[in-house]
Design a protein around this motif. Structure first.
Motif, mmCIF file in Angstrom:
data_model
loop_
_atom_site.group_PDB
_atom_site.id
_atom_site.type_symbol
_atom_site.label_atom_id
_atom_site.label_comp_id
_atom_site.label_asym_id
_atom_site.label_seq_id
_atom_site.Cartn_x
_atom_site.Cartn_y
_atom_site.Cartn_z
ATOM 1 N N ASP A 1 11.327 3.743 0.842
ATOM 2 C CA ASP A 1 11.227 4.203 2.221
ATOM 3 C C ASP A 1 11.875 5.571 2.409
ATOM 4 O O ASP A 1 11.628 6.255 3.397
ATOM 5 C CB ASP A 1 11.858 3.188 3.185
ATOM 6 N N ILE B 1 -1.594 3.312 5.240
ATOM 7 C CA ILE B 1 -0.418 3.789 5.965
ATOM 8 C C ILE B 1 0.813 3.419 5.134
ATOM 9 O O ILE B 1 0.970 2.259 4.758
ATOM 10 C CB ILE B 1 -0.351 3.135 7.361
ATOM 11 N N THR B 2 1.677 4.399 4.840
ATOM 12 C CA THR B 2 2.749 4.168 3.866
ATOM 13 C C THR B 2 3.670 3.001 4.234
ATOM 14 O O THR B 2 4.039 2.219 3.378
ATOM 15 C CB THR B 2 3.598 5.434 3.661
ATOM 16 N N PHE B 3 4.028 2.869 5.515
ATOM 17 C CA PHE B 3 5.009 1.827 5.823
ATOM 18 C C PHE B 3 4.389 0.443 5.871
ATOM 19 O O PHE B 3 5.093 -0.550 5.984
ATOM 20 C CB PHE B 3 5.773 2.123 7.110
ATOM 21 N N LYS B 4 3.058 0.383 5.791
ATOM 22 C CA LYS B 4 2.431 -0.928 5.808
ATOM 23 C C LYS B 4 2.140 -1.433 4.396
ATOM 24 O O LYS B 4 1.531 -2.476 4.229
ATOM 25 C CB LYS B 4 1.141 -0.878 6.640
#
Lengths: 253, 261
Positions: free
Chosen positions: B112, B158-161
């Motif tokens: 993250d 989407i990176t955070f998903k």
């Protein structure tokens, strides 16, 4: 959790160029915000509702969002009519509702609903990342675009960290109440969240520097405004001009 | 999987001799001391050398300064004493480090921290774009890197998903897209399931660049590195005083009599 229920879809509005949608929504909401005459405001609300219908948004989700806005509107109705000086339109016990106050509250109600509906139809119908890229292509300064996209990215991480802290408190039997122990716990929690956010920010900045970040924003997105987008721009411009003309003519009387 | 005993054999080789036979050191730390303000020194008079082609593993307890070692090499924190030379040049100033940084890829412990762009493609293309590639070139490099890691079709995710394992592999892609000459990997196997871990081992096995890998897991280290160092008292131990330890692991049918190959 931040969700984007309208972002994906296949309506005519979803297919329009995001830049044109952003500009239209901004100009439209500025004009509506400045209107005072009811015919102008009512036609704006009708136009917004037409846009929402055109975007084929799920009605339940639309109402859920309107509920949030109108919660605030209810507070305005509870206060403004009764605190405005002027002739009383009706009385509630000892309180008189001033005509001007009622008018103002009604204007605010119409304006806010019209603007929120238009944003739902025009802006919420694209992923937030696309909003960032569209802003970049509209020459919005890099710093603002960066802030916008980073906020979007890290709100989730912060939310997870918040949930972790809340879980850590609750598994040790923390039950919020109206006492100092609760206030102190929440204060620690918020403080901890700030500390973690600062540390996170430092590590992210390090990671960016490690990959050669030179304070420049690059966007891989290329937008192509098709004929449909320009037709929409023309129509929405005409509608905005119409609302403005209605407002100005009525105001001149 | 190689038997852990092999580790001792490898580690008993004299690292000095090993280093002598190869070219000039890529990373050379001499007498490096570092401590955070108000605390005791984390690293004390540390010497460390990484040469071309070496795959070094570092195993050490929490808080022994492994991550700090990487941050020192990247110039993110500055040593209190000692000298850091990279590609044969002693570095001091931020400007000197920033020139060298693009040639070293650091994989952060927490994906993250590494993935800050909204979509995977943008994040992987971020490094190449900063190196002055055009948008088309950067996108092409990003796509190639993702494909090489078996991440086709991830471009618009989407990176955070992403899941934890996906995040880790995409992080590795963001670093590899810059075509680094050295990799610094900070607990890359941490929190990965067996399948993703095997995939990571496979990817690392195919890389032909030098790297330093920090880990808590001897099994994983023996799999993907040739030399294993430990850290004690703020120093890296390169001698054969490696502390051999027994470890337990679980695997299917483990209760039946079996052999480890």
């Amino acid at each position: 959790m931040l969700s984007e229920p309208f972002a994906v879809g296949d309506s005519p509005l979803h297919r329009l160029d995001p830049r044109i949608r952003l500009v239209s929504a901004t100009v439209y909401s500025c004009v509506v915000a400045l209107c005072r005459e009811f015919p102008a405001l009512l036609s704006a609300l009708a136009l917004s509702m037409a846009l929402v219908a055109l975007a084929r948004l799920r009605t339940a989700e639309v109402f859920k969002r309107l509920l949030v806005v109108n919660g605030l509107v209810v507070c305005i109705w509870a206060v403004i009519p009764f605190t405005f000086p002027g002739e009383a339109l009706f009385r509630l016990g000892p309180f008189g509702a001033a005509r001007e106050g009622v008018e103002l509250a009604a204007q605010i109600t119409l304006k806010s609903n019209a603007i929120v509906l238009a944003f739902m139809a025009l802006v919420a119908t694209m992923p937030l990342a696309t909003v960032g890229h569209a802003l970049h292509h509209l020459r919005v300064p890099d710093k603002i675009v960066h802030l916008f996209l980073m906020t979007y990215r890290y709100i989730f991480v912060l939310e997870q960290e918040y949930q972790r802290l809340v879980r850590a408190a609750s598994i040790r039997g923390f039950q919020p109440g109206t006492n100092f122990h609760t206030y102190r716990t929440y204060a620690y929690l918020v403080g901890m969240l700030f500390v973690r956010a600062v540390e996170r920010a430092e590590r992210v900045q390090w990671a960016m520097r490690c990959r050669g970040f030179k304070r420049k924003f690059y966007s891989l997105h290329e937008f192509n405004a098709g004929a449909g987008s320009f037709v929409f721009l023309l129509l929405i411009s005409a509608a905005v001009a119409g609302i403005a003309a209605l407002e100005l003519r009525l105001a001149a009387w | 999987m190689r038997h852990p005993n092999l580790l001792i054999e490898i580690s008993r080789e004299d690292p000095h001799n090993y280093a002598m036979t190869t070219a000039t050191p890529i990373i050379d730390l001499k007498g490096v001391t570092f401590g955070y303000p108000g605390g005791p020194p984390v690293l004390r008079d540390l010497d460390f050398t990484l040469c071309a082609g070496e795959r070094i593993g570092v195993i050490a307890p929490n808080g022994s300064g492994k991550t700090t070692l990487f941050h020192l090499i990247m110039g993110l924190v500055k040593p209190l004493a000692g000298q850091i030379s990279i590609f044969g040049k002693a570095l001091r100033e931020e400007k000197e480090f920033s020139e060298v940084r693009r040639r070293i890829g650091l994989l952060f412990q927490d994906p993250d921290d590494q993935l800050f762009s909204p979509t995977v493609l943008e994040d992987v293309a971020f490094g190449p774009l900063n190196l002055g590639k055009t948008k088309a070139e950067a996108a092409a490099i990003a796509r190639q890197t993702l494909a090489a890691l078996g991440l086709n079709g991830f471009e618009d995710r989407i990176t955070f998903k992403l899941s934890g394992g996906e995040k880790r592999l995409v992080s590795l892609a963001t670093v590899l897209a810059m075509e680094p000459e050295v990799l610094l990997l900070d607990e890359p196997e941490n929190g990965l399931d067996i399948r993703t871990r095997a995939k990571l081992s496979e990817i690392l096995g195919k890389l032909d660049i030098a790297y330093i890998l920090i880990s808590h897991e001897l099994d994983f280290l023996t799999n993907v590195t040739d030399l294993i160092y430990t850290m004690e008292d703020g120093r890296i131990r390169r001698d054969e005083e490696l502390h051999v330890h027994q470890h337990l692991h679980a695997h299917p049918l483990g209760s039946r009599p079996h052999r480890h190959s």
